[in-house]
Design a protein around this motif. Structure first.
Motif, short mmCIF file in Angstrom:
data_model
loop_
_atom_site.label_atom_id
_atom_site.label_comp_id
_atom_site.label_asym_id
_atom_site.label_seq_id
_atom_site.Cartn_x
_atom_site.Cartn_y
_atom_site.Cartn_z
N PHE A 28 0.81 -1.24 -0.05
CA PHE A 28 -0.11 -0.14 -0.04
C PHE A 28 0.90 1.22 0.04
O PHE A 28 0.76 2.17 -0.66
N TYR A 29 1.88 1.23 1.11
CA TYR A 29 2.89 2.43 0.82
C TYR A 29 3.37 2.35 -0.34
O TYR A 29 3.65 3.71 -0.97
N GLY A 30 3.90 1.42 -1.16
CA GLY A 30 4.63 1.56 -2.20
C GLY A 30 3.59 1.94 -3.40
O GLY A 30 4.25 2.62 -4.05
N LEU A 31 2.51 1.44 -3.37
CA LEU A 31 1.36 2.13 -4.34
C LEU A 31 1.32 3.58 -4.25
O LEU A 31 1.25 4.36 -5.14
N ASN A 32 1.25 4.10 -2.93
CA ASN A 32 1.03 5.56 -2.61
C ASN A 32 2.39 6.34 -3.30
O ASN A 32 2.20 7.30 -4.20
N PHE A 33 3.68 5.72 -2.90
CA PHE A 33 4.72 6.47 -3.28
C PHE A 33 4.91 6.43 -5.08
O PHE A 33 5.25 7.47 -5.43
N GLY A 34 4.40 5.12 -5.69
CA GLY A 34 4.56 5.19 -7.11
C GLY A 34 3.82 6.01 -7.62
O GLY A 34 4.06 6.35 -8.61
N LEU A 35 2.56 6.39 -7.39
CA LEU A 35 1.65 7.13 -7.70
C LEU A 35 2.13 8.66 -7.70
O LEU A 35 2.00 9.48 -8.80
N LEU A 36 2.76 9.06 -6.64
CA LEU A 36 3.52 10.31 -6.52
C LEU A 36 4.53 10.58 -7.44
O LEU A 36 4.83 11.53 -8.17
N LEU A 37 5.39 9.36 -7.62
CA LEU A 37 6.74 9.55 -8.67
C LEU A 37 5.91 9.79 -10.10
O LEU A 37 6.61 10.25 -10.78
N ALA A 38 4.70 9.29 -10.30
CA ALA A 38 4.29 8.92 -11.78
C ALA A 38 3.93 10.34 -12.28
O ALA A 38 4.03 10.58 -13.57
N LEU A 39 3.45 11.40 -11.50
CA LEU A 39 3.13 12.30 -11.95
C LEU A 39 4.42 13.23 -12.71
O LEU A 39 4.27 13.88 -13.57
N ALA A 40 5.40 13.17 -11.74
CA ALA A 40 6.50 13.68 -12.33
C ALA A 40 7.19 13.22 -13.40
O ALA A 40 7.92 13.69 -14.45
N ALA A 41 7.34 11.76 -13.08
CA ALA A 41 8.03 10.80 -14.24
C ALA A 41 7.29 11.02 -15.46
O ALA A 41 8.30 10.98 -16.56
N ILE A 42 5.85 11.16 -15.62
CA ILE A 42 5.42 11.29 -16.94
C ILE A 42 5.59 12.77 -17.59
O ILE A 42 5.93 12.83 -18.84
N GLY A 43 6.15 13.88 -16.81
CA GLY A 43 6.60 15.15 -17.25
C GLY A 43 8.03 14.87 -17.94
O GLY A 43 8.42 15.37 -19.00
N ILE A 44 8.75 14.17 -17.31
CA ILE A 44 10.03 13.63 -17.74
C ILE A 44 9.95 13.07 -19.25
O ILE A 44 10.62 13.34 -20.34
N SER A 45 9.00 11.96 -19.26
CA SER A 45 8.99 11.16 -20.32
C SER A 45 8.32 11.91 -21.64
O SER A 45 8.71 12.07 -22.74
N LEU A 46 7.49 13.17 -21.33
CA LEU A 46 6.85 13.86 -22.51
C LEU A 46 7.89 14.67 -22.95
O LEU A 46 7.80 14.81 -24.30
N ILE A 47 8.69 15.30 -22.10
CA ILE A 47 9.87 16.35 -22.57
C ILE A 47 10.76 15.58 -23.47
O ILE A 47 11.22 16.00 -24.43
N PHE A 48 11.35 14.20 -22.89
CA PHE A 48 12.11 13.39 -23.56
C PHE A 48 11.57 13.05 -25.03
O PHE A 48 12.37 13.12 -25.92
N GLY A 49 10.40 12.66 -25.03
CA GLY A 49 9.83 12.11 -26.13
C GLY A 49 9.51 13.13 -27.33
O GLY A 49 9.92 12.80 -28.54
N THR A 50 9.54 14.46 -26.86
CA THR A 50 9.34 15.43 -27.93
C THR A 50 10.53 16.15 -28.28
O THR A 50 10.47 16.58 -29.39
N THR A 51 11.66 16.17 -27.47
CA THR A 51 12.54 17.17 -27.43
C THR A 51 13.89 16.23 -27.66
O THR A 51 15.13 16.74 -28.11
N GLY A 52 14.01 14.83 -27.15
CA GLY A 52 15.02 14.15 -26.82
C GLY A 52 15.95 14.66 -25.94
O GLY A 52 17.08 14.04 -25.66
N VAL A 53 15.56 15.66 -25.05
CA VAL A 53 16.39 16.04 -23.91
C VAL A 53 15.97 15.35 -22.41
O VAL A 53 14.86 15.26 -22.05
N ASN A 54 16.96 14.90 -22.10
CA ASN A 54 16.94 14.35 -20.67
C ASN A 54 17.16 15.40 -19.58
O ASN A 54 18.36 16.20 -19.32
#
Length: 432
Positions: free
Chosen positions: A151-177
């Motif tokens: 349960f705690y891991g699911l909570n932590f993973g959901l919080l990570l996901a919001l920020a990780a999706i931002g990284i993924s969208l930027i990388f996907g459209t620009t190639g920038v890490n």
């Protein structure tokens, strides 16, 4: 852009309804909490607790002392066997079972091991085990422990996901890490803390924090990254620029915010018990908000014209431009959306573990691990990778010290990439 504004407005409205729940609202009441005798007025956002049973029967009146970082308090089990001690914030603590308070006929299973080292970090509520009696477990079976960690891991993973999706969208459209992405998360947490500390309405504080975070994303692209694209600067050089930006922002936060940990006071102090897990109502709300936002991102990417254009640019920017798609406009929208999502992630993460000047940098490696594990450039892969990372890190603390949890996540990442280099949802790339 209108679609994004509409989605964000709807999400903020949902968030407003959730956080508008008054502190004394009718929720599923937690079992009678343990009484705490101690000194000082401490925050209820962080707590250490558990349940003591003799066989299947709860044991009342057992005392457990919690000490650490100059803090000392005693928790006493209630009629349901549960105890909890509120602690000031993240840090290392020691919980000790007071054996002489156990009733006649009940004894620790291991009399020489009645202390537990507890670390409050990414989890705001930690349950500890004190097995008692012959062949019985005091604070739940191994299945209770597994469920709690999951349960705690699911909570932590959901919080990570919001920020990780931002990284993924930027990388996907620009190639920038973007190595300054962690500082975007910290920005959201600090701004929200400042607004709430000034006594602003929490809903207004959330609205302005998300808006300012979106503006930060827009500014980074308009002032820095678009001019670099126009000049044809290589991705390695841009990577170095993001590292420099990360360092500058991080130490600006340290200069203005100092190096302490600040807890955000939302006025919501209720706890919710789900089976063997006791968490704050704020954590439950945060999980709900994360799920709602992730659903909106999925809708945006699959059902809107701009979302489909974003995916087209991510697949092949040159072909997308030849098809009449304004690539620069799509990239600008992605930066705005990534800034808003990451700022909101910072708000929720700040509620989850407190606000520090380097909180985003501390989990940046986990964010990149989640994106890589799920598949570079895949927003849905970032979600899957984040959930895997969050759950694995928490489950690993059952058998290893909590300080090593992040190392386990990286080992899992390496193992997956050895057998599936493109990640869980990534595509195989043709070479040559």
């Amino acid at each position: 852009m209108a679609v994004i504004v509409s989605l964000l407005a709807t999400a903020i409205a949902v968030l407003s309804l959730l956080f508008a729940t008054p502190a004394n609202a009718q929720t599923t009441p937690a079992p009678t909490p343990a009484t705490s005798a101690g000194t000082g007025d401490v925050s209820t956002q962080y707590s250490i607790g558990g349940i003591i049973r003799a066989g299947d029967e709860p044991v009342e009146g057992v005392q457990i002392s919690v000490e650490g970082s100059g803090f000392s308090e005693v928790g006493t089990t209630g009629a349901d066997g549960r105890w909890a001690v509120a602690v000031p914030g993240p840090g290392a603590y020691t919980a000790t079972l007071q054996v002489d308070t156990l009733p006649d006929g009940v004894a620790p299973r291991d009399p020489d091991n009645v202390t537990r080292d507890v670390t409050i970090g990414t989890t705001n509520t930690v349950n500890v085990l004190f097995p008692t009696g012959e062949g019985t477990a005091a604070s739940g079976s191994i299945w209770d422990t597994l469920f709690s960690r999951f349960f705690y891991g699911l909570n932590f993973g959901l919080l990570l996901a919001l920020a990780a999706i931002g990284i993924s969208l930027i990388f996907g459209t620009t190639g920038v890490n973007n190595f300054a992405h962690g500082e975007m998360l910290t920005f959201g947490a600090i701004i929200f803390y400042v607004f709430t500390a000034m006594g602003w309405n929490i809903l207004l504080a959330i609205l302005l924090t998300v808006a300012l975070s979106a503006a930060l994303g827009w500014t980074q692209d308009a002032v820095l990254f678009k001019p670099l694209r126009k000049r044809g600067v290589g991705l390695v050089q841009v990577l170095i620029v993001t590292i420099g930006l990360s360092i500058v922002l991080r130490y600006l936060y340290l200069y203005f915010f100092d190096g302490g940990t600040r807890n955000i006071d939302t006025g919501i102090t209720d706890n919710v018990t789900i089976g063997p897990v006791t968490v704050t109502l704020t954590s439950i709300i945060s999980m709900g908000v994360s799920i709602v936002m992730l659903a909106f991102v999925a809708y945006f990417l699959t059902r809107t014209r701009i979302g489909k254009a974003t995916r087209a640019v991510s697949d092949n920017a040159s072909l997308a431009a030849a098809s009449g798609i304004n690539v620069d406009r799509v990239i600008r929208i992605v930066w705005v959306l990534a800034g808003a999502l990451t700022g909101l992630s910072g708000v929720l993460y700040g509620l989850y573990r407190g606000v520090t000047w380097d909180m985003g940098f501390a989990i940046l490696l986990l964010l990149f691990a989640a994106v890589t594990l799920g598949g570079l450039g895949s927003a849905f892969g970032a979600l899957v990778g984040s959930l895997i990372i969050g759950i694995i890190t928490e489950l690993s603390t059952i058998v290893i010290p909590p300080d090593l949890r992040y190392a386990v996540a990286l080992i899992v990442l390496i193992g997956v990439l050895l057998f599936r280099p493109q990640g869980v949802l990534g595509r195989k790339e043709r070479i040559g």
